[in-house]
Write a protein that holds these residues in place. Structure first.
Motif, PDB file in Angstrom:
ATOM      1  N   ALA A  87       0.831  -1.212   0.000  1.00  0.00           N
ATOM      2  CA  ALA A  87       0.000   0.000   0.000  1.00  0.00           C
ATOM      3  C   ALA A  87       0.866   1.262   0.000  1.00  0.00           C
ATOM      4  O   ALA A  87       0.481   2.298  -0.564  1.00  0.00           O
ATOM      5  N   ALA A  88       2.037   1.174   0.627  1.00  0.00           N
ATOM      6  CA  ALA A  88       2.918   2.347   0.717  1.00  0.00           C
ATOM      7  C   ALA A  88       3.538   2.712  -0.624  1.00  0.00           C
ATOM      8  O   ALA A  88       4.059   3.806  -0.803  1.00  0.00           O
ATOM      9  N   GLU A  89       3.458   1.778  -1.590  1.00  0.00           N
ATOM     10  CA  GLU A  89       4.092   2.015  -2.888  1.00  0.00           C
ATOM     11  C   GLU A  89       3.231   2.863  -3.821  1.00  0.00           C
ATOM     12  O   GLU A  89       3.696   3.297  -4.874  1.00  0.00           O
ATOM     13  N   PHE A 100      -8.130  -4.444  -3.860  1.00  0.00           N
ATOM     14  CA  PHE A 100      -8.226  -5.657  -3.040  1.00  0.00           C
ATOM     15  C   PHE A 100      -7.722  -6.907  -3.774  1.00  0.00           C
ATOM     16  O   PHE A 100      -6.948  -7.692  -3.224  1.00  0.00           O
ATOM     17  N   GLY A 101      -8.179  -7.100  -5.016  1.00  0.00           N
ATOM     18  CA  GLY A 101      -7.813  -8.299  -5.776  1.00  0.00           C
ATOM     19  C   GLY A 101      -6.316  -8.357  -6.053  1.00  0.00           C
ATOM     20  O   GLY A 101      -5.707  -9.433  -6.068  1.00  0.00           O
ATOM     21  N   ILE A 156      -7.136  -6.502   6.803  1.00  0.00           N
ATOM     22  CA  ILE A 156      -7.429  -5.110   6.437  1.00  0.00           C
ATOM     23  C   ILE A 156      -8.300  -4.459   7.514  1.00  0.00           C
ATOM     24  O   ILE A 156      -8.107  -3.289   7.870  1.00  0.00           O
ATOM     25  N   THR A 157      -9.234  -5.228   8.076  1.00  0.00           N
ATOM     26  CA  THR A 157     -10.081  -4.702   9.157  1.00  0.00           C
ATOM     27  C   THR A 157      -9.235  -4.328  10.380  1.00  0.00           C
ATOM     28  O   THR A 157      -9.435  -3.273  10.987  1.00  0.00           O
ATOM     29  N   VAL A 158      -8.264  -5.182  10.724  1.00  0.00           N
ATOM     30  CA  VAL A 158      -7.378  -4.877  11.864  1.00  0.00           C
ATOM     31  C   VAL A 158      -6.621  -3.569  11.606  1.00  0.00           C
ATOM     32  O   VAL A 158      -6.520  -2.696  12.475  1.00  0.00           O
ATOM     33  N   LEU A 159      -6.107  -3.421  10.390  1.00  0.00           N
ATOM     34  CA  LEU A 159      -5.343  -2.211  10.038  1.00  0.00           C
ATOM     35  C   LEU A 159      -6.249  -0.978  10.017  1.00  0.00           C
ATOM     36  O   LEU A 159      -5.852   0.104  10.445  1.00  0.00           O
ATOM     37  N   ASN A 160      -7.467  -1.163   9.518  1.00  0.00           N
ATOM     38  CA  ASN A 160      -8.431  -0.061   9.459  1.00  0.00           C
ATOM     39  C   ASN A 160      -8.842   0.358  10.879  1.00  0.00           C
ATOM     40  O   ASN A 160      -8.907   1.560  11.194  1.00  0.00           O
ATOM     41  N   ASP A 161      -9.089  -0.613  11.742  1.00  0.00           N
ATOM     42  CA  ASP A 161      -9.470  -0.312  13.131  1.00  0.00           C
ATOM     43  C   ASP A 161      -8.357   0.458  13.842  1.00  0.00           C
ATOM     44  O   ASP A 161      -8.620   1.270  14.728  1.00  0.00           O
ATOM     45  N   ALA A 162      -7.114   0.193  13.457  1.00  0.00           N
ATOM     46  CA  ALA A 162      -5.971   0.880  14.078  1.00  0.00           C
ATOM     47  C   ALA A 162      -5.684   2.224  13.394  1.00  0.00           C
ATOM     48  O   ALA A 162      -4.748   2.926  13.777  1.00  0.00           O
ATOM     49  N   GLY A 163      -6.467   2.550  12.370  1.00  0.00           N
ATOM     50  CA  GLY A 163      -6.287   3.836  11.678  1.00  0.00           C
ATOM     51  C   GLY A 163      -5.113   3.851  10.707  1.00  0.00           C
ATOM     52  O   GLY A 163      -4.660   4.918  10.287  1.00  0.00           O
ATOM     53  N   VAL A 203      -7.649  -0.084  -0.937  1.00  0.00           N
ATOM     54  CA  VAL A 203      -7.046   0.141   0.376  1.00  0.00           C
ATOM     55  C   VAL A 203      -5.998   1.239   0.208  1.00  0.00           C
ATOM     56  O   VAL A 203      -5.164   1.165  -0.701  1.00  0.00           O
ATOM     57  N   ALA A 204      -6.088   2.247   1.063  1.00  0.00           N
ATOM     58  CA  ALA A 204      -5.129   3.361   0.989  1.00  0.00           C
ATOM     59  C   ALA A 204      -4.440   3.508   2.342  1.00  0.00           C
ATOM     60  O   ALA A 204      -5.097   3.550   3.389  1.00  0.00           O
TER      61      ALA A 204
END
Lengths: 101, 101
Positions: free
Chosen positions: A25-27, A33-34, A51-58, A75-76
Motif C-alpha cells: 500500500a505504501a508504494e 483488493f484483488g 485489512i479490518t485490523v489495520l483499518n481499526d488501528a487507523g 485500500v489506501a
C-alpha cells in the motif's frame, strides 16, 4: 539493560500479512483488493480480516466503488500507517544490524 | 507474479517475541530464562508460552538444572532453529530491500 529491538515491534504492523499489505500500500496512492490478494497469496476472507485490523488501528482507509459495473474495494495507507510502517522498518533494521555484528 | 517477501516469513519465527528469543539464543550456546525475561521485557508466563511454541517446533531445546541450589532453566537454539532464523533474516532483508528501492 536497553530494550531489545524486538520490543519496538508493534504486533499490529509486524504480523507478516499486515506487513505485506502496508508495504504494498505504501508504494502507491491506493491498491485494489484483488491485487493485494494475488500479490500476498491470501484468501479473500483472510485478507479482509487483516485489512479490518489495520483499518481499526487507523493505518489504512478502505474505499468502495465501481470500476465500470464491477464493485471494487481499494485500500489506501494513511499518514499514521506510513509512520507505523517506518517505525517497523527502523526496528527491523536495528534487529538485522544485531545479526550483522 | 512472484511471491511477496512476506510470504517467506514463518509465523512461528516471525512473531516478535519469538524472533527476540531466537536472536538472543543464537548469540551463545545457551541462554538462561531470567536473562531472556529481562532482555525482552516479558513476564515469565508470556516467555514460557513462547519458548514452548519454539520447543514444539524443534527450534529450541529446554534444559533444566541448578546453579548452586537455585533451579534454573536454559534455552538452547537447535540446528533447525538456526536454519529457521537464517531464513527469517533473509526474508526480512528482501523486504527491507523493497523499502530501499
Amino acid at each position: 539493560m536497553s530494550a531489545h529491538p524486538t520490543s519496538d515491534l508493534n504486533d499490529v504492523v509486524h504480523q507478516r500479512h499486515r506487513l505485506g499489505i502496508l508495504t504494498i500500500a505504501a508504494e502507491s496512492k491506493r491498491v485494489e483488493f484483488g491485487y493485494l490478494k494475488d500479490a500476498l497469496e491470501l484468501t479473500g476472507g483472510n485478507l479482509s480480516r487483516h485489512i479490518t485490523v489495520l483499518n481499526d488501528a487507523g493505518l489504512v482507509d478502505i474505499e468502495k466503488g465501481y470500476e465500470g459495473k464491477r464493485p471494487k474495494t481499494w485500500v489506501a495507507i494513511t499518514d499514521a500507517g506510513r509512520t507505523a510502517l517506518a517505525a517497523e522498518i527502523a526496528a527491523l533494521r536495528a534487529l538485522l544490524a544485531k545479526h550483522d555484528q
